[in-house]
Write an enzyme that holds these catalytic residues in place. Sequence first.
Site, PDB file in Angstrom:
ATOM      1  N   ASP A 116      15.028   4.286   4.782  1.00 20.27           N
ATOM      2  CA  ASP A 116      13.951   4.551   4.178  1.00 20.27           C
ATOM      3  C   ASP A 116      13.858   5.152   2.683  1.00 20.27           C
ATOM      4  O   ASP A 116      14.076   5.903   2.639  1.00 20.27           O
ATOM      5  CB  ASP A 116      12.258   4.906   4.599  1.00 20.27           C
ATOM      6  CG  ASP A 116      12.314   6.115   5.037  1.00 20.27           C
ATOM      7  OD1 ASP A 116      13.193   7.133   5.149  1.00 20.27           O
ATOM      8  OD2 ASP A 116      11.363   6.933   4.186  1.00 20.27           O
ATOM      9  N   ASP A 166      24.483  13.920   4.262  1.00 18.60           N
ATOM     10  CA  ASP A 166      23.839  13.564   3.056  1.00 18.60           C
ATOM     11  C   ASP A 166      24.131  15.224   2.918  1.00 18.60           C
ATOM     12  O   ASP A 166      25.652  15.749   2.616  1.00 18.60           O
ATOM     13  CB  ASP A 166      22.504  13.655   2.680  1.00 18.60           C
ATOM     14  CG  ASP A 166      22.422  13.030   1.242  1.00 18.60           C
ATOM     15  OD1 ASP A 166      23.398  12.771   0.550  1.00 18.60           O
ATOM     16  OD2 ASP A 166      21.587  13.213   0.911  1.00 18.60           O
ATOM     17  N   PHE A 204      21.076   6.450  -4.206  1.00 17.59           N
ATOM     18  CA  PHE A 204      19.949   6.864  -2.957  1.00 17.59           C
ATOM     19  C   PHE A 204      20.092   5.302  -2.462  1.00 17.59           C
ATOM     20  O   PHE A 204      19.604   4.340  -3.095  1.00 17.59           O
ATOM     21  CB  PHE A 204      18.890   6.920  -3.674  1.00 17.59           C
ATOM     22  CG  PHE A 204      17.810   7.236  -2.506  1.00 17.59           C
ATOM     23  CD1 PHE A 204      17.461   8.795  -1.612  1.00 17.59           C
ATOM     24  CD2 PHE A 204      16.659   5.720  -2.333  1.00 17.59           C
ATOM     25  CE1 PHE A 204      17.135   8.339  -0.551  1.00 17.59           C
ATOM     26  CE2 PHE A 204      16.132   6.571  -1.458  1.00 17.59           C
ATOM     27  CZ  PHE A 204      15.513   7.740  -0.579  1.00 17.59           C
ATOM     28  N   VAL A 205      20.178   5.165  -1.278  1.00 17.70           N
ATOM     29  CA  VAL A 205      20.710   3.497  -0.903  1.00 17.70           C
ATOM     30  C   VAL A 205      19.351   3.745   0.409  1.00 17.70           C
ATOM     31  O   VAL A 205      18.684   4.718   1.158  1.00 17.70           O
ATOM     32  CB  VAL A 205      21.405   3.510   0.333  1.00 17.70           C
ATOM     33  CG1 VAL A 205      22.725   3.256  -0.530  1.00 17.70           C
ATOM     34  CG2 VAL A 205      22.197   4.886   1.311  1.00 17.70           C
ATOM     35  N   GLU A 212      23.420   9.889  13.670  1.00 12.64           N
ATOM     36  CA  GLU A 212      22.728  10.002  12.515  1.00 12.64           C
ATOM     37  C   GLU A 212      23.308   8.799  11.592  1.00 12.64           C
ATOM     38  O   GLU A 212      24.116   7.824  11.542  1.00 12.64           O
ATOM     39  CB  GLU A 212      23.978  10.934  11.522  1.00 12.64           C
ATOM     40  CG  GLU A 212      23.050  12.433  12.367  1.00 12.64           C
ATOM     41  CD  GLU A 212      21.387  12.204  11.053  1.00 12.64           C
ATOM     42  OE1 GLU A 212      21.015  11.635  10.602  1.00 12.64           O
ATOM     43  OE2 GLU A 212      21.239  13.888  10.765  1.00 12.64           O
ATOM     44  N   ASP A 213      21.586   8.660  10.851  1.00 14.95           N
ATOM     45  CA  ASP A 213      22.250   7.263   9.828  1.00 14.95           C
ATOM     46  C   ASP A 213      23.009   8.244   8.621  1.00 14.95           C
ATOM     47  O   ASP A 213      23.689   6.979   7.794  1.00 14.95           O
ATOM     48  CB  ASP A 213      20.758   7.486   8.961  1.00 14.95           C
ATOM     49  CG  ASP A 213      19.783   8.812   8.540  1.00 14.95           C
ATOM     50  OD1 ASP A 213      20.831   9.787   8.925  1.00 14.95           O
ATOM     51  OD2 ASP A 213      18.663   8.236   8.469  1.00 14.95           O
ATOM     52  N   ARG A 244      13.242  -0.016   5.512  1.00 17.04           N
ATOM     53  CA  ARG A 244      13.735   0.323   6.888  1.00 17.04           C
ATOM     54  C   ARG A 244      14.636  -1.006   7.917  1.00 17.04           C
ATOM     55  O   ARG A 244      15.501  -1.285   8.474  1.00 17.04           O
ATOM     56  CB  ARG A 244      13.273   1.120   8.294  1.00 17.04           C
ATOM     57  CG  ARG A 244      12.569   2.927   7.743  1.00 17.04           C
ATOM     58  CD  ARG A 244      12.368   2.974   8.318  1.00 17.04           C
ATOM     59  NE  ARG A 244      11.538   4.704   8.231  1.00 17.04           N
ATOM     60  CZ  ARG A 244      12.448   5.818   8.144  1.00 17.04           C
ATOM     61  NH1 ARG A 244      13.538   5.927   8.384  1.00 17.04           N
ATOM     62  NH2 ARG A 244      11.751   6.751   7.879  1.00 17.04           N
ATOM     63  N   GLY A 266      15.306   7.548  10.671  1.00 18.05           N
ATOM     64  CA  GLY A 266      16.403   6.147  10.106  1.00 18.05           C
ATOM     65  C   GLY A 266      17.588   6.020  11.006  1.00 18.05           C
ATOM     66  O   GLY A 266      18.611   5.177  10.600  1.00 18.05           O
TER      67      GLY A 266
HETATM   68  P1  5GP Z   1      21.214  16.051   4.366  1.00 18.36           P
HETATM   69  O1  5GP Z   1      20.853  15.993   3.413  1.00 18.36           O
HETATM   70  O2  5GP Z   1      20.000  16.695   5.743  1.00 18.36           O
HETATM   71  O3  5GP Z   1      21.942  15.481   5.149  1.00 18.36           O
HETATM   72  O4  5GP Z   1      20.025  14.310   4.664  1.00 18.36           O
HETATM   73  C1  5GP Z   1      18.979  14.547   5.061  1.00 18.36           C
HETATM   74  C2  5GP Z   1      18.217  12.877   5.493  1.00 18.36           C
HETATM   75  O5  5GP Z   1      17.226  12.838   4.223  1.00 18.36           O
HETATM   76  C3  5GP Z   1      18.810  12.099   5.814  1.00 18.36           C
HETATM   77  O6  5GP Z   1      18.716  11.948   7.054  1.00 18.36           O
HETATM   78  C4  5GP Z   1      18.163  10.845   5.924  1.00 18.36           C
HETATM   79  O7  5GP Z   1      17.214  10.591   6.390  1.00 18.36           O
HETATM   80  C5  5GP Z   1      17.446  11.372   4.563  1.00 18.36           C
HETATM   81  N1  5GP Z   1      18.668  10.997   3.141  1.00 18.36           N
HETATM   82  C6  5GP Z   1      20.015  11.046   2.787  1.00 18.36           C
HETATM   83  N2  5GP Z   1      20.070  10.527   1.862  1.00 18.36           N
HETATM   84  C7  5GP Z   1      19.956   9.783   1.592  1.00 18.36           C
HETATM   85  C8  5GP Z   1      19.423   7.749   1.027  1.00 18.36           C
HETATM   86  O8  5GP Z   1      20.566   7.560  -0.090  1.00 18.36           O
HETATM   87  N3  5GP Z   1      18.899   7.362   1.704  1.00 18.36           N
HETATM   88  C9  5GP Z   1      17.570   7.725   2.268  1.00 18.36           C
HETATM   89  N4  5GP Z   1      16.703   6.303   1.956  1.00 18.36           N
HETATM   90  N5  5GP Z   1      17.815   8.388   3.123  1.00 18.36           N
HETATM   91  C10 5GP Z   1      18.905   9.100   2.490  1.00 18.36           C
HETATM   92 MG    MG Z   2      14.333   9.923   5.987  1.00 21.26          MG
END
Ligand code: 5GP
Ligand code: MG
Length: 179
Positions: free
Chosen positions: A158, A100, A151-152, A96-97, A164, A43
């Site tokens: 993606d 979350d 959710f973006v 990082e992208d 993407r 991402g």
């Molecule tokens: P975490 O929940 O472990 O902080 O995030 C895990 C991964 O979930 C992120 O790196 C990303 O790839 C995906 N993610 C979390 N929130 C979103 C969102 O709003 N949109 C998208 N496309 N991916 C997300």
């Molecule tokens: Mg992802």
Amino acid sequence: MEQGIDKILLTEEQIQTRVRELGAILTAEYADKNPVIVGVLKGVVVFYADMLRQIKAPCQIDFMWISSYKGTESSGMTVRQDITADIRGRHVLILEDIYDTGNSLTFTVEHLLAKGPASLKICTLLDKPERRKPGITLQADYVGFTIPNEFVVGYGLDYNEQYRNLPYVGILKPEVYQK
Ligand code: 5GP
Ligand code: MG
């Protein structure tokens, strides 16, 4: 607007302005540190490429690819592809992208800290603090944008590996994931 996108949350211009601001801050921070800039795939790729060109200091690039798995009793993260640089004693910046729930970033930080870097900082494009799992206390050192619990997609992010390539960050129409 692209098919399936309900609303643009961050325009291309807003993102590029913020990337330049963060780039200036990181240029000053890392001017004489020759950092290893670690991107967490996939991402981050678009943000990574834009940020890299705004960090106007000597640096080295590297990537790691992590994925989540669901075991019988627990769910966790695993390293699919590790960085190749030796980061012992080096200054490391994670890009990082999105921050979350915090599972990915916490796992990434623990994995990299075990390699003995001189310092480790985190720069995330997006932060969704409302989603943080209880007990996760890790803070990102640099945040592009704090966003609501939506959710973006786009700008590297993606939905089912699609979207993407959008130059902006948008919110999906609910019918896309209700299908
Ligand atoms: P975490 O929940 O472990 O902080 O995030 C895990 C991964 O979930 C992120 O790196 C990303 O790839 C995906 N993610 C979390 N929130 C979103 C969102 O709003 N949109 C998208 N496309 N991916 C997300
Ligand atoms: Mg992802």
